[in-house]
Design an enzyme around this catalytic site. Structure first.
Site, short mmCIF file in Angstrom:
data_model
loop_
_atom_site.label_atom_id
_atom_site.label_comp_id
_atom_site.label_asym_id
_atom_site.label_seq_id
_atom_site.Cartn_x
_atom_site.Cartn_y
_atom_site.Cartn_z
N ARG A 98 56.25 33.32 43.53
CA ARG A 98 56.10 34.13 42.32
C ARG A 98 55.95 33.29 41.06
O ARG A 98 55.02 33.47 40.30
CB ARG A 98 57.29 35.07 42.18
CG ARG A 98 57.15 36.04 41.02
CD ARG A 98 58.34 36.98 40.93
NE ARG A 98 58.55 37.75 42.14
CZ ARG A 98 59.56 38.56 42.35
NH1 ARG A 98 60.47 38.71 41.40
NH2 ARG A 98 59.68 39.23 43.49
N HIS B 59 48.66 41.83 47.99
CA HIS B 59 49.81 41.67 47.09
C HIS B 59 50.56 42.99 46.97
O HIS B 59 50.25 43.81 46.10
CB HIS B 59 49.31 41.20 45.71
CG HIS B 59 50.38 40.60 44.85
ND1 HIS B 59 50.98 39.39 45.14
CD2 HIS B 59 50.96 41.02 43.69
CE1 HIS B 59 51.86 39.10 44.20
NE2 HIS B 59 51.87 40.08 43.32
N TYR C 195 39.58 52.09 32.48
CA TYR C 195 38.57 52.01 31.43
C TYR C 195 37.85 50.65 31.40
O TYR C 195 36.81 50.54 30.78
CB TYR C 195 39.22 52.23 30.05
CG TYR C 195 39.83 53.60 29.89
CD1 TYR C 195 39.07 54.75 30.06
CD2 TYR C 195 41.17 53.74 29.55
CE1 TYR C 195 39.63 56.01 29.91
CE2 TYR C 195 41.75 54.99 29.40
CZ TYR C 195 40.98 56.12 29.58
OH TYR C 195 41.53 57.36 29.44
#
Length: 745
Positions: free
Chosen positions: A38, A84, A128
């Site tokens: 991570r 993931h 968007y």
């Protein structure tokens, strides 16, 4: 009939282990997972797993740098579903950052739509925006289809993902990285690819190159937002040698002449990761609180480029001094920490030097080169085998056609008659009819000769380490041509300079000296009236409030407030609110507790002495220079216990002290019986059976003791021998005509 008894199933035996070991093992697993999967980047490709998976998923979606865009929601969904298994918001945030030119020196994602800005605005929702890979991202993945790196199963075992990317350039240093793991963190600034390639080429030629040689080629970070690095060279060298350090980074500014002797400061580049909107808010706060009195205004005239305007309060201000104060008090100058804590070989966290990070990248590139060459060699061997079979077929074309037409199983017949391998026979049987042309034989022989020559080159490459390093150097030079100094956006953006030494100028020296009248009400509202108005002038206050303190001062004076908690607070006269309204509560300017009241407020006079006392009748002398506070929290001078409050603070004027208690007894004693201290409880001034201290004053014995009667007239007792005594005695009843409120003023 026999009775049967149901026996309960045997429960499995409970496993027990010490809590300390159980917690230790589980926390260690969590820590290792955070460190490796991570927070820390891999030294070879400079990526964390989430970034690597984003780029690989976009490659699988065929989002090349020259192709079309896809919705970001589709990309983050694929990354989440295939590689993931975490939140889509976190994946989209990571992808959006890779597209932000002000955050990433060489963006790996080409975004279309609102991907945020340097003001700190967030990107638009994933539905968007659209994205595709950049050329830099493709360079990181070049060779994935050629067995350049190892793959591993994804989280559910249905697909495979690369453990590390081939990485054509040192992305760890080029784009930097930051992350917080368990017990460790990393923070690496971006650098210039052209300079990194030069350093890599030096290490290829001279593997034992020193840190000094490398820093000569990589002089420091190259931030995407530019700026000026003012860190001394020896500190930069030490940071790159140890992997830990910091860089002072300033905004780039210049003086713009407005004509007629007026000018303004124009800031065109701000430090890395500083949000412009918050920076302007901080500068506006500095102006409002008058922490930089010589700064009059700040405004943002930015469009595509950054343009911040700083206006001086006076044309006589020195620009260097102004910017020196702005740098000290705002984020126009930051310290960017360097902590090159990375995963070596994807497993071991280590704080690496610049040399070690470049060595890890170069060793990775050599491994990638060898694996790609071996993969190509295998492909060539397979193709040569097929070509040899094609040539045999062309030389015996009629017989091959006859076998295919007449035999039920033509493959074993062909293999036996022409000594073909299984691969060759299968390739001949799968050959199209259109390939049966005379010209095709010539093409096959030409292709065979070319592949044979290429195979020989590959064998030489795999056999010689020197040839391998020469090939790596050639690849690095090609990378430098694509992304280096001469490429669009490849020139260095951050420049270097020495920090100008600006002398510390006292804050009072920058303030225009003007007379003011300080007014403080009973409820603690304070204001500064312009000029020296009559102290008995009638003033307006809020309903239910009234005047309590009023005195003359100047804007350059330090105004001192003494609270009943025994602390002194300091405010600059120029920072007091104006006198047009009712002022502002004093508690908003200093940290005066709600349960504490104001004992006194006055202008500081250097060299003076004060006498402070508590309601218990303890007190001492203190130098006025010892009571100035540097923070809002004030400075503790008179120590008071629970139930005891600071009562009096008076400037010393004379040689004797007169004390009056709540019991109206007055005691006069010499001033030299009081100690001078910087902090403490003090000594007993007067003894009380009940009640406490009411008031005190200092006076000259020869002039007599004076006080004001209720009508405001001054009365004097010339002979005080009746009340003269030793400190800490009880005293005698006050003289005739002494005020009923037991106060001298």
């Amino acid at each position: 009939m026999t009775d049967t008894i149901d026996t309960p199933e045997q429960e499995p035996a409970a496993l027990s282990e010490p809590l300390r070991r159980a917690l230790g093992e589980r926390y260690l697993q969590y820590a290792l997972s955070t460190i490796m999967h991570r927070a820390l980047p891999d030294a070879r490709d400079g990526l964390k797993p989430v970034h690597r998976r984003i780029l690989y998923a976009m490659r699988e979606l065929r989002l090349s740098s020259t192709g079309g865009f896809r919705k970001s929601a589709k990309i983050s969904g694929d990354v989440m579903g295939n590689y993931h298994p975490h939140g889509d918001a976190a994946i989209y945030d990571a992808m959006a950052r890779l597209a932000q030119e002000f955050n990433v020196r060489y963006p790996l994602v080409d975004g279309q739509g609102n991907f945020g800005n340097i003001d700190g605005d967030n990107p638009a929702a994933a539905r968007y925006t659209e994205a595709r890979l950049t050329a830099a991202a493709e360079a990181l993945m070049e060779g994935l289809a050629e067995n350049a790196v190892d793959f591993r199963p994804n989280y559910d075992g249905t697909l495979e993902e690369p453990i590390v990317l081939p990485a054509s350039f040192p992305n760890l240093l080029a784009n930097g990285s930051s992350g917080i793991a368990v017990g460790m963190a990393t923070n690496i600034p971006p650098h210039n690819i052209g300079e990194l390639v030069d350093a890599c080429l030096l290490m290829v030629d001279r593997p034992d190159a020193s840190d000094e040689d490398l820093v000569a080629l990589v002089p420091g970070p190259d931030f995407p937002t530019g700026g000026v690095i003012v860190e001394p060279r020896e500190n930069i060298l030490e940071a790159y040698r140890t992997g830990r350090g910091a860089f002072r980074l300033r905004a780039k500014w210049e003086v713009e002449d407005l004509g007629r002797g007026t000018w303004q400061i124009v800031v065109t580049e701000i430090p890395y990761q500083v949000q412009k909107s918050k920076l302007i808010e901080k500068l506006a706060e500095l102006i409002q609180t008058k922490k930089i009195p010589i700064l009059a205004d700040v405004r943002d005239e930015s469009a595509e480029d950054i343009r911040l305007i700083l206006e001086p309060r006076s044309r006589s201000v020195d620009p260097e001094m102004l910017m020196g104060m702005v740098f000290r008090n705002s984020d126009l100058e930051i310290r960017f920490s360097l902590n090159m804590n990375v995963l070596i070989d994807g497993r071991t966290p280590k704080v690496c030097s610049l040399r070690e990070v470049l060595r890890a990248f170069l060793d990775h590139r050599r491994e990638v080169l060898v694996r790609r060459s071996q993969h190509r060699l295998e492909k060539i061997d397979h193709r040569l085998e097929v070509l040899e079979g094609y040539i045999i077929a062309f030389l015996n074309l009629d017989r091959v056609i006859e076998i295919i037409r007449t035999e039920d199983e033509p493959k074993p017949v062909m293999m036996a008659e022409f000594s073909l391998t299984d691969v060759q026979a299968e390739a001949i049987l799968n050959m199209r009819l259109r390939s049966l042309r005379r010209l095709e034989e010539m093409e096959l022989r030409r292709e065979r000769d070319e592949l044979t020559a290429e195979r020989a080159d590959l064998e030489i490459l795999l056999a010689s380490e020197a040839v391998q390093w020469a090939r790596i150097a050639d690849q690095l030079r090609e990378t430098a041509e694509k992304f280096g100094r001469t490429a669009p956006g490849g020139a260095r953006r951050s420049r270097f300079a020495e920090a100008a030494q600006v002398e510390d100028v006292p804050l009072e020296a920058m303030i225009e000296r003007e007379p003011i009248t300080v007014v403080c009400s009973k409820m603690g509202w304070v204001r500064a009236m312009k000029g020296h108005i009559p102290l008995d002038q009638e003033l307006k206050f809020k309903d239910g409030d009234e005047g309590r303190f009023i005195f003359h001062a100047e804007t350059t004076d330090k105004i001192v407030i003494f609270g009943t908690n025994g602390r002194f607070y300091t405010i600059l006269g120029a920072n007091l609110p104006g006198g047009r309204g009712m002022g502002e509560p004093l508690r908003l300017m200093v940290d005066l507790p709600n349960d504490a009241d104001i004992v006194g407020i006055f202008a500081h006079r250097a060299g003076a002495r004060l006498i402070v006392a508590s309601s218990d009748g303890d007190g001492f002398l203190v130098a006025a220079d010892e009571i100035l506070a540097q923070t809002r929290g004030g400075k503790q001078v008179l120590n008071v216990k629970d139930g005891v409050r600071a009562k009096v603070c008076r400037a010393v004027a004379g040689d004797h002290v007169a004390v009056v208690g709540d019991n109206r007894k007055v005691l006069v004693f010499p001033l030299d019986e009081l100690p001078e201290m910087a902090r403490g409880k003090g000594v007993r001034l007067q003894k009380y059976k009940d009640g406490g201290l009411s008031d005190l004053t200092t006076f000259t014995l020869s002039a007599g003791l004076a006080w004001k009667d209720p009508a405001g007239r001054t009365r004097t007792e010339p002979d005080v021998s009746e009340w003269l005594g030793k400190r800490a005695t009880a005293g005698r009843m006050a003289p005739r005509g002494f005020p009923r409120d037991n106060r001298f003023t």
